[in-house]
Scaffold this active site. Structure first.
Site, PDB file in Angstrom:
ATOM      1  N   ARG A  92      54.050 -14.966  98.052  1.00 25.89           N
ATOM      2  CA  ARG A  92      54.300 -14.018  97.853  1.00 25.89           C
ATOM      3  C   ARG A  92      55.894 -14.091  98.697  1.00 25.89           C
ATOM      4  NH1 ARG A  92      52.313  -8.453  95.844  1.00 25.89           N
ATOM      5  NH2 ARG A  92      52.123  -9.218  94.646  1.00 25.89           N
ATOM      6  N   CYS A 103      51.548  -3.292  87.032  1.00 24.47           N
ATOM      7  CA  CYS A 103      52.339  -4.373  87.769  1.00 24.47           C
ATOM      8  C   CYS A 103      53.940  -4.397  86.993  1.00 24.47           C
ATOM      9  CB  CYS A 103      51.843  -5.277  88.210  1.00 24.47           C
ATOM     10  SG  CYS A 103      50.181  -5.342  89.412  1.00 24.47           S
ATOM     11  N   ARG A 157      55.720  -2.615 101.896  1.00 28.60           N
ATOM     12  CA  ARG A 157      55.968  -4.259 101.038  1.00 28.60           C
ATOM     13  C   ARG A 157      57.629  -4.062 100.957  1.00 28.60           C
ATOM     14  NH1 ARG A 157      51.779  -5.409  97.424  1.00 28.60           N
ATOM     15  NH2 ARG A 157      49.634  -4.544  98.345  1.00 28.60           N
ATOM     16  N   CYS A 214      46.073 -14.162  87.913  1.00 25.01           N
ATOM     17  CA  CYS A 214      45.931 -12.866  88.684  1.00 25.01           C
ATOM     18  C   CYS A 214      44.230 -12.240  88.643  1.00 25.01           C
ATOM     19  CB  CYS A 214      46.196 -12.352  87.364  1.00 25.01           C
ATOM     20  SG  CYS A 214      45.866 -10.215  88.637  1.00 25.01           S
ATOM     21  N   LYS A 233      55.461   1.007  99.330  1.00 28.81           N
ATOM     22  CA  LYS A 233      55.933   0.831  98.380  1.00 28.81           C
ATOM     23  C   LYS A 233      57.823   1.764  98.526  1.00 28.81           C
ATOM     24  CE  LYS A 233      53.394  -1.572  95.591  1.00 28.81           C
ATOM     25  NZ  LYS A 233      53.066  -1.935  94.303  1.00 28.81           N
ATOM     26  N   LYS A 248      48.055  -0.512 100.464  1.00 32.23           N
ATOM     27  CA  LYS A 248      50.281  -1.090 100.444  1.00 32.23           C
ATOM     28  C   LYS A 248      51.067   0.600 100.219  1.00 32.23           C
ATOM     29  CE  LYS A 248      48.900  -2.446  96.087  1.00 32.23           C
ATOM     30  NZ  LYS A 248      49.271  -3.048  95.340  1.00 32.23           N
ATOM     31  N   CYS A 254      45.788  -4.974  83.214  1.00 35.22           N
ATOM     32  CA  CYS A 254      45.119  -4.344  83.507  1.00 35.22           C
ATOM     33  C   CYS A 254      45.439  -3.105  83.947  1.00 35.22           C
ATOM     34  CB  CYS A 254      44.379  -4.769  84.501  1.00 35.22           C
ATOM     35  SG  CYS A 254      44.674  -4.511  86.065  1.00 35.22           S
ATOM     36  N   CYS A 265      52.984  -7.791  83.118  1.00 34.35           N
ATOM     37  CA  CYS A 265      53.267  -8.500  84.534  1.00 34.35           C
ATOM     38  C   CYS A 265      51.990  -9.950  84.140  1.00 34.35           C
ATOM     39  CB  CYS A 265      51.728  -7.567  84.876  1.00 34.35           C
ATOM     40  SG  CYS A 265      50.584  -7.737  84.316  1.00 34.35           S
TER      41      CYS A 265
HETATM   42 FE1  SRM Z   1      50.897  -5.842  91.479  1.00 35.05          FE
HETATM   43  C1  SRM Z   1      47.606  -6.382  93.016  1.00 35.05           C
HETATM   44  C2  SRM Z   1      51.053  -8.684  91.402  1.00 35.05           C
HETATM   45  C3  SRM Z   1      53.570  -5.133  91.167  1.00 35.05           C
HETATM   46  C4  SRM Z   1      50.133  -2.492  91.211  1.00 35.05           C
HETATM   47  N1  SRM Z   1      49.490  -7.149  91.944  1.00 35.05           N
HETATM   48  C5  SRM Z   1      48.282  -7.391  92.188  1.00 35.05           C
HETATM   49  C6  SRM Z   1      47.726  -8.435  92.349  1.00 35.05           C
HETATM   50  C7  SRM Z   1      48.335  -8.907  93.376  1.00 35.05           C
HETATM   51  C8  SRM Z   1      46.494  -9.147  91.688  1.00 35.05           C
HETATM   52  C9  SRM Z   1      45.406  -9.241  93.144  1.00 35.05           C
HETATM   53  O1  SRM Z   1      45.435  -8.078  93.921  1.00 35.05           O
HETATM   54  O2  SRM Z   1      44.574 -10.048  93.442  1.00 35.05           O
HETATM   55  C10 SRM Z   1      48.504  -9.552  90.814  1.00 35.05           C
HETATM   56  C11 SRM Z   1      49.507 -10.552  91.585  1.00 35.05           C
HETATM   57  C12 SRM Z   1      49.323 -11.689  90.472  1.00 35.05           C
HETATM   58  C13 SRM Z   1      49.909 -13.129  90.106  1.00 35.05           C
HETATM   59  O3  SRM Z   1      48.666 -13.754  89.826  1.00 35.05           O
HETATM   60  O4  SRM Z   1      50.265 -12.991  90.569  1.00 35.05           O
HETATM   61  C14 SRM Z   1      49.929  -8.125  91.299  1.00 35.05           C
HETATM   62  N2  SRM Z   1      52.490  -6.914  91.093  1.00 35.05           N
HETATM   63  C15 SRM Z   1      52.623  -8.424  90.697  1.00 35.05           C
HETATM   64  C16 SRM Z   1      53.178  -8.415  90.421  1.00 35.05           C
HETATM   65  C17 SRM Z   1      53.626 -10.537  90.708  1.00 35.05           C
HETATM   66  C18 SRM Z   1      53.530  -7.890  88.587  1.00 35.05           C
HETATM   67  C19 SRM Z   1      54.076  -9.404  88.017  1.00 35.05           C
HETATM   68  O5  SRM Z   1      54.381  -9.653  86.653  1.00 35.05           O
HETATM   69  O6  SRM Z   1      56.024  -9.420  88.781  1.00 35.05           O
HETATM   70  C20 SRM Z   1      54.548  -7.631  91.540  1.00 35.05           C
HETATM   71  C21 SRM Z   1      54.612  -8.395  92.448  1.00 35.05           C
HETATM   72  C22 SRM Z   1      55.660  -7.558  93.522  1.00 35.05           C
HETATM   73  C23 SRM Z   1      56.261  -7.725  94.432  1.00 35.05           C
HETATM   74  O7  SRM Z   1      56.940  -8.468  94.562  1.00 35.05           O
HETATM   75  O8  SRM Z   1      55.834  -7.617  96.167  1.00 35.05           O
HETATM   76  C24 SRM Z   1      53.426  -6.808  91.200  1.00 35.05           C
HETATM   77  N3  SRM Z   1      52.242  -3.802  91.469  1.00 35.05           N
HETATM   78  C25 SRM Z   1      53.258  -4.171  91.113  1.00 35.05           C
HETATM   79  C26 SRM Z   1      53.261  -3.012  90.818  1.00 35.05           C
HETATM   80  C27 SRM Z   1      55.285  -2.657  90.372  1.00 35.05           C
HETATM   81  C28 SRM Z   1      56.301  -2.128  90.995  1.00 35.05           C
HETATM   82  O9  SRM Z   1      55.175  -2.112  92.681  1.00 35.05           O
HETATM   83  O10 SRM Z   1      57.092  -1.673  91.279  1.00 35.05           O
HETATM   84  C29 SRM Z   1      52.351  -2.426  90.731  1.00 35.05           C
HETATM   85  C30 SRM Z   1      52.524  -0.275  90.344  1.00 35.05           C
HETATM   86  C31 SRM Z   1      53.763   0.179  91.737  1.00 35.05           C
HETATM   87  C32 SRM Z   1      51.963   1.295  92.295  1.00 35.05           C
HETATM   88  O11 SRM Z   1      52.355   0.196  93.550  1.00 35.05           O
HETATM   89  O12 SRM Z   1      51.594   1.703  91.864  1.00 35.05           O
HETATM   90  C33 SRM Z   1      51.493  -2.760  91.089  1.00 35.05           C
HETATM   91  N4  SRM Z   1      49.266  -4.400  92.005  1.00 35.05           N
HETATM   92  C34 SRM Z   1      49.024  -3.363  91.847  1.00 35.05           C
HETATM   93  C35 SRM Z   1      48.173  -2.851  92.144  1.00 35.05           C
HETATM   94  C36 SRM Z   1      47.696  -1.039  91.321  1.00 35.05           C
HETATM   95  C37 SRM Z   1      47.748  -0.478  92.947  1.00 35.05           C
HETATM   96  C38 SRM Z   1      47.143   0.667  93.346  1.00 35.05           C
HETATM   97  O13 SRM Z   1      47.721   1.631  93.365  1.00 35.05           O
HETATM   98  O14 SRM Z   1      46.329   1.222  92.090  1.00 35.05           O
HETATM   99  C39 SRM Z   1      46.744  -3.639  92.257  1.00 35.05           C
HETATM  100  C40 SRM Z   1      45.350  -3.704  92.998  1.00 35.05           C
HETATM  101  C41 SRM Z   1      45.148  -2.872  94.355  1.00 35.05           C
HETATM  102  O15 SRM Z   1      46.105  -2.428  94.938  1.00 35.05           O
HETATM  103  O16 SRM Z   1      44.057  -3.127  94.232  1.00 35.05           O
HETATM  104  C42 SRM Z   1      48.200  -4.815  92.086  1.00 35.05           C
HETATM  105 FE1  SF4 Z   2      47.131  -8.495  87.585  1.00 32.97          FE
HETATM  106 FE2  SF4 Z   2      46.546  -6.153  86.774  1.00 32.97          FE
HETATM  107 FE3  SF4 Z   2      48.524  -6.697  88.287  1.00 32.97          FE
HETATM  108 FE4  SF4 Z   2      48.518  -7.772  86.035  1.00 32.97          FE
HETATM  109  S1  SF4 Z   2      48.387  -5.148  86.213  1.00 32.97           S
HETATM  110  S2  SF4 Z   2      49.360  -8.123  87.451  1.00 32.97           S
HETATM  111  S3  SF4 Z   2      46.369  -8.355  85.655  1.00 32.97           S
HETATM  112  S4  SF4 Z   2      46.792  -6.965  89.029  1.00 32.97           S
END
Ligand code: SRM
Ligand code: SF4
Length: 572
Positions: free
Chosen positions: A89, A486, A158, A443, A223, A221, A482, A437
């Site tokens: 990323r 995201c 981030r 993922c 944000k 993390k 899930c 997402c």
């Molecule tokens: Fe996310 C984890 C993809 C924005 C909440 N996110 C992941 C991971 C890295 C899976 C992992 O931990 O193994 C995913 C990688 C998938 C892949 O194959 O690329 C992933 N997140 C993404 C992206 C690529 C989704 C997309 O389709 O665009 C976004 C990348 C953002 C960036 O450029 O930095 C992405 N993730 C978000 C957002 C939206 C936002 O931030 O505005 C959220 C919700 C906001 C938040 O943080 O609460 C988000 N991602 C999560 C979470 C849940 C965090 C939590 O507090 O519980 C995880 C899991 C974790 O961190 O344990 C996670």
């Molecule tokens: Fe992966 Fe769940 Fe985030 Fe989708 S919402 S990219 S399935 S961690």
């Protein structure tokens, strides 16, 4: 712009390390994120990084170890190790890159990233399908155009987001520059990244390696995002720290500050919930960095370091109380917040097509379905990048703006777009307001399809809308594979989160411009039930709505869902 307050940047971690979670010990022992990553990259026996701790540490360097989940079962049957690969990323504050950077990203994606790039929901690029040997070539290639991947993931601040549309406000450039400044300010200072990825020698110094983060970084993390009303494209209420720009006759007055947003939850764990950020007041523009320092320091020192499921800032705030947190932030800033100022958000979507700003520059927003740039789109955009003299801007809705086009360059860009994006202006209103997402197959946390499935589901919802005369009605739809959310599904008017292959939870009632959480109406359902529920609800909306009423607002007024007033009541 100067900040008047310097806060104490010592790391006064209040909780003894030995009583904390294993990730805290791991960070503490990592020698400021070095671990044994450099050795693991040399291991020829496996396509993975052999140390579990290094896999976690690499997230701080913007890298996730993954495996191709489509091949998992077959490889297990064949007694082969999983098809390991990496996601990288990029750190791209405010989602802005130059044409030269675009061309480099394109070159690296073709050479090492499966001929694809992904625009994320936080305005940056991800490479997928990267093999271990390609990690350094990608990171060194990015470095040639001054891009890096530092802190794109991990327990740190981030990528800092910023409203993307230059026509959103006359202060857009000023706020975007501030977002970049905050991003540079909060980025980890360790030289580990330079040593591991660029091959720089370690130089002993007397200054602390991480004056702000200390040895254990953040509990989780963190944000940050800047929004410029009337656009809430970045979903400011989903940020740990959101800054809402306030204008005055004299200029950019400052920012309303909201804290504690977050989406992630776990099914059947009611103690986890999405939460919208709470308003705590206003800071003048010159004091934003002092404010960001103080907010992050409070979470750094009081966030839960025992239980990662409870470690986000939203839980710290709800445990300690918003007033206590606000007072603590003010104490560390050395000045109080002013009363919040009035503002209005109108939407969290993008404005499509060509737009022109008062400086005479043109900006073209292209819809990139689910942010996925395949080879066909890469080819087209490479042609654009070769002649473009402005910038590319990535939107939080996973779309792309070719920004700052001079009038004389527009015909050539139009010609390329007409050839490669002939349908771009005719994409349905529903698709313009849809996000998914990544989910499968990359993922590791995905429970169901998202990016690969949403387009098919949207076709069926489009039919329902057409049957009800609603095709032009903007309705936000967000799908996540899930419950982590995201795609920020819990603030969509229609939200879907994966439970199992082909099964989703369905949520209704989110606010159109990201101001209200939705609520689950059906759990663990397949496509047929999703379509039945939507057909009935959208049918009622068509018949019973009031003039100008958004779908999410209607579902609450009509009693289809109960309004969620606070995150902690989300699961009631
Ligand atoms: Fe996310 C984890 C993809 C924005 C909440 N996110 C992941 C991971 C890295 C899976 C992992 O931990 O193994 C995913 C990688 C998938 C892949 O194959 O690329 C992933 N997140 C993404 C992206 C690529 C989704 C997309 O389709 O665009 C976004 C990348 C953002 C960036 O450029 O930095 C992405 N993730 C978000 C957002 C939206 C936002 O931030 O505005 C959220 C919700 C906001 C938040 O943080 O609460 C988000 N991602 C999560 C979470 C849940 C965090 C939590 O507090 O519980 C995880 C899991 C974790 O961190 O344990 C996670
Ligand atoms: Fe992966 Fe769940 Fe985030 Fe989708 S919402 S990219 S399935 S961690």
């Amino acid at each position: 712009m100067t900040d008047t307050t310097v806060i104490d940047r010592t790391h006064d971690l209040s909780q003894p390390l030995e009583r904390l979670g294993p990730d805290e010990t791991m960070k503490d022992r990592s020698d400021y994120l070095r671990g044994t990553i450099a050795d693991g990259l040399l291991d020829r026996i496996t396509g993975a990084v052999p140390s579990v701790d290094d896999v976690k540490l690499m997230k701080f360097h913007g890298i996730y170890q993954q495996d191709d989940r489509d091949l998992r079962d077959e490889r297990r049957r064949q007694r082969l190790e999983p098809a390991y690969q990496f996601m990288i990323r990029v750190r791209l504050p405010g989602g802005v890159c130059t044409p030269a950077q675009w061309l480099k990203l394109d070159e690296l994606a073709r050479a090492h990233g499966g001929e694809t790039l992904r625009i994320t929901t936080r305005q940056t690029f991800q490479f997928h399908w990267v093999l271990k040997d390609s990690l350094r070539p990608i990171i060194q290639g990015l470095h040639e155009t001054l891009l890096d991947t530092v802190a794109a993931c991990g327990d740190d601040s981030r990528g800092v987001m910023c409203t993307v549309d230059p026509q959103s406000s006359r202060f857009h450039a000023e706020v975007a520059a501030l977002a970049k400044r905050v991003s540079d300010h909060v980025v980890p200072k360790t030289r580990a990244y330079h040593e591991i990825w660029y091959g720089n020698e370690r130089v002993a110094g007397s200054d602390p390696e991480e004056p702000f983060y200390g040895r254990t970084y953040m509990p989780r993390k963190f944000k940050i995002g800047f929004a410029l009303p009337p656009s809430n494209d970045i979903d400011v209420y989903a940020q740990d720290l959101g800054l809402i720009a306030i204008e005055s006759d004299e200029g950019l007055a400052g920012f309303n500050v909201v804290i504690g947003g977050g989406m992630g939850r776990t099914d059947q764990a009611p103690e986890t919930y999405p939460r919208l950020a709470s308003m705590i007041g206003f800071v003048p523009a010159g004091r934003v960095i002092a404010c960001a320092d103080a907010v992050m320091a409070v979470q750094r020192d009081y966030g839960d370091r025992r239980d990662r499921q409870h470690a986000r800032f939203k839980y710290t705030i709800d445990d300690k109380g918003l007033d206590w947190i606000k007072n603590e932030i003010e104490r560390r800033m050395g000045f109080p917040f002013e009363r919040e100022r009035a503002f209005d958000f109108a939407s969290n979507g993008d404005s499509y097509g060509w737009n022109t700003t008062p400086d005479g520059r043109h900006h073209r927003t292209l819809i990139i379905e689910n942010g996925r740039l395949d080879l066909k789109l890469l080819d087209a955009l490479r042609d654009v990048a070769r002649l473009h003299r402005g910038a590319f801007r990535l939107t939080a809705n996973q779309n792309l703006i070719i920004a700052g086009v001079k009038t004389e360059d527009r015909p050539a860009i139009d010609a390329i777009l007409a050839e490669h994006f002939p349908d771009s202006d005719h994409v349905s209103t529903l698709r313009r307001n849809a996000i998914s997402c990544v989910a499968l197959p990359t993922c590791g946390l995905a429970m169901a399809e998202s990016e690969r499935y949403l387009p098919t589901l949207l076709e069926k919802i489009e039919t329902i809308l057409a049957e009800n005369g609603l095709s032009d009605e903007p309705i936000t739809v967000r799908m996540s594979g899930c419950p982590n959310g995201c795609s920020r599904p819990y603030i969509a008017e229609i939200g879907l989160t994966g439970r199992a292959p082909g099964k989703y939870n369905l949520y209704l009632g989110g606010g159109f411009h990201g101001e209200r959480l939705n609520r689950m109406v059906k759990e663990n359902i397949g496509e047929a039930t999703i379509i039945d529920v939507l057909a009935e609800t959208l049918g009622r909306y068509a018949r019973e709505r009031q003039p100008g009423e958004h779908f999410g607002d209607f579902t609450i007024r009509a009693g289809i869902v109960r309004e969620v007033t606070e995150g902690r009541f989300f699961n009631d």
